[in-house]
Scaffold this motif. Structure first.
Motif, PDB file in Angstrom:
ATOM      1  N   GLU A 122      -4.236   9.057  -0.686  1.00 45.00           N
ATOM      2  CA  GLU A 122      -4.437   7.985   0.292  1.00 45.00           C
ATOM      3  C   GLU A 122      -4.843   6.715  -0.432  1.00 45.00           C
ATOM      4  OE1 GLU A 122      -6.994   6.981   4.326  1.00 45.00           O
ATOM      5  OE2 GLU A 122      -6.864   9.028   3.592  1.00 45.00           O
ATOM      6  N   VAL A 123      -4.213   5.617  -0.034  1.00 43.98           N
ATOM      7  CA  VAL A 123      -4.496   4.296  -0.608  1.00 43.98           C
ATOM      8  C   VAL A 123      -4.997   3.408   0.524  1.00 43.98           C
ATOM      9  CG1 VAL A 123      -3.449   2.248  -1.658  1.00 43.98           C
ATOM     10  CG2 VAL A 123      -2.769   4.516  -2.409  1.00 43.98           C
ATOM     11  N   PRO A 124      -6.125   2.712   0.336  1.00 42.01           N
ATOM     12  CA  PRO A 124      -6.587   1.795   1.385  1.00 42.01           C
ATOM     13  C   PRO A 124      -5.609   0.645   1.573  1.00 42.01           C
ATOM     14  CG  PRO A 124      -7.936   1.582  -0.592  1.00 42.01           C
ATOM     15  CD  PRO A 124      -6.986   2.717  -0.833  1.00 42.01           C
ATOM     16  N   THR A 125      -5.466   0.212   2.816  1.00 41.27           N
ATOM     17  CA  THR A 125      -4.507  -0.861   3.102  1.00 41.27           C
ATOM     18  C   THR A 125      -5.025  -2.228   2.688  1.00 41.27           C
ATOM     19  OG1 THR A 125      -5.351  -1.124   5.342  1.00 41.27           O
ATOM     20  CG2 THR A 125      -3.479   0.362   5.031  1.00 41.27           C
TER      21      THR A 125
ATOM     22  N   GLY B  93      -5.899   3.916   5.877  1.00 37.14           N
ATOM     23  CA  GLY B  93      -5.175   3.928   4.624  1.00 37.14           C
ATOM     24  C   GLY B  93      -3.776   4.465   4.833  1.00 37.14           C
TER      25      GLY B  93
ATOM     26  N   ALA C  32      -5.919   5.287  -5.811  1.00 32.44           N
ATOM     27  CA  ALA C  32      -5.795   6.165  -4.642  1.00 32.44           C
ATOM     28  C   ALA C  32      -6.884   7.229  -4.696  1.00 32.44           C
ATOM     29  CB  ALA C  32      -4.419   6.834  -4.625  1.00 32.44           C
TER      30      ALA C  32
ATOM     31  N   ARG D 154      -0.973   7.208   3.476  1.00 28.67           N
ATOM     32  CA  ARG D 154      -0.866   8.475   2.754  1.00 28.67           C
ATOM     33  C   ARG D 154       0.562   8.714   2.309  1.00 28.67           C
ATOM     34  NH1 ARG D 154      -4.611  13.305   4.672  1.00 28.67           N
ATOM     35  NH2 ARG D 154      -6.570  12.172   4.714  1.00 28.67           N
TER      36      ARG D 154
ATOM     37  N   ALA E 224       0.827  -1.211   0.000  1.00 28.51           N
ATOM     38  CA  ALA E 224       0.000   0.000   0.000  1.00 28.51           C
ATOM     39  C   ALA E 224       0.861   1.259   0.000  1.00 28.51           C
ATOM     40  CB  ALA E 224      -0.939  -0.003   1.210  1.00 28.51           C
TER      41      ALA E 224
END
Length: 140
Positions: A101-104, A111, A84, A113, A45
């Motif tokens: 931000e990317v979700p885990t 998430g 993202a 960042r 992530a």
């Protein structure tokens, strides 16, 4: 073959300890594997967030350079195409600062960042300028 009485008594007193030890070590192994899997998810992530932030910042800086009306809109589109979401975007002169931000992907939520900045290179670092030529000649 029969065991001597003393050895037979020692072995008989330890009935059932092997399955308990196997279960305990199995639990430890599963815990370690779960931590490694979570660490792997977070690492992936973070890499995705860094890539999305870099690409979004570069696209937004390019859009700002050509006079597009909404460089941050371009950044949002590029971030979304890279999995993202745009958390923050600001245009500072010719530079653009983007946070994505990317979700885990884990059940813990949240998430990862990352922030990137892009814009034109300073004239002193461009290879075709006198300042850039001086810098290249002095470099090892």
């Amino acid at each position: 073959m029969t065991l001597p009485v003393r050895l037979r008594d020692q072995v008989a007193g330890e009935n059932g300890s092997a399955p308990a030890a196997v279960l305990a070590w199995g639990g430890v192994l599963l815990s370690v594997l779960a931590v490694l899997a979570l660490t792997g998810q977070l690492t992936v992530a973070q890499a995705r967030a860094a890539t999305a932030a870099d690409l979004a910042a570069l696209a937004a800086a390019d859009a700002a350079q050509v006079g597009a009306p909404s460089p941050c809109g371009v950044a949002a589109q590029v971030a979304e195409r890279n999995g993202a979401s745009l958390a923050r975007c600001s245009v500072l002169g010719q530079d653009v600062v983007v946070t994505v931000e990317v979700p885990t992907g884990s059940r813990l939520g949240g998430g990862v960042r990352d922030t990137a900045r892009a814009g034109p290179a300073p004239a002193s670092t461009l290879p075709g300028t006198p300042e850039g030529l001086e810098r290249q000649e002095g470099a090892p």
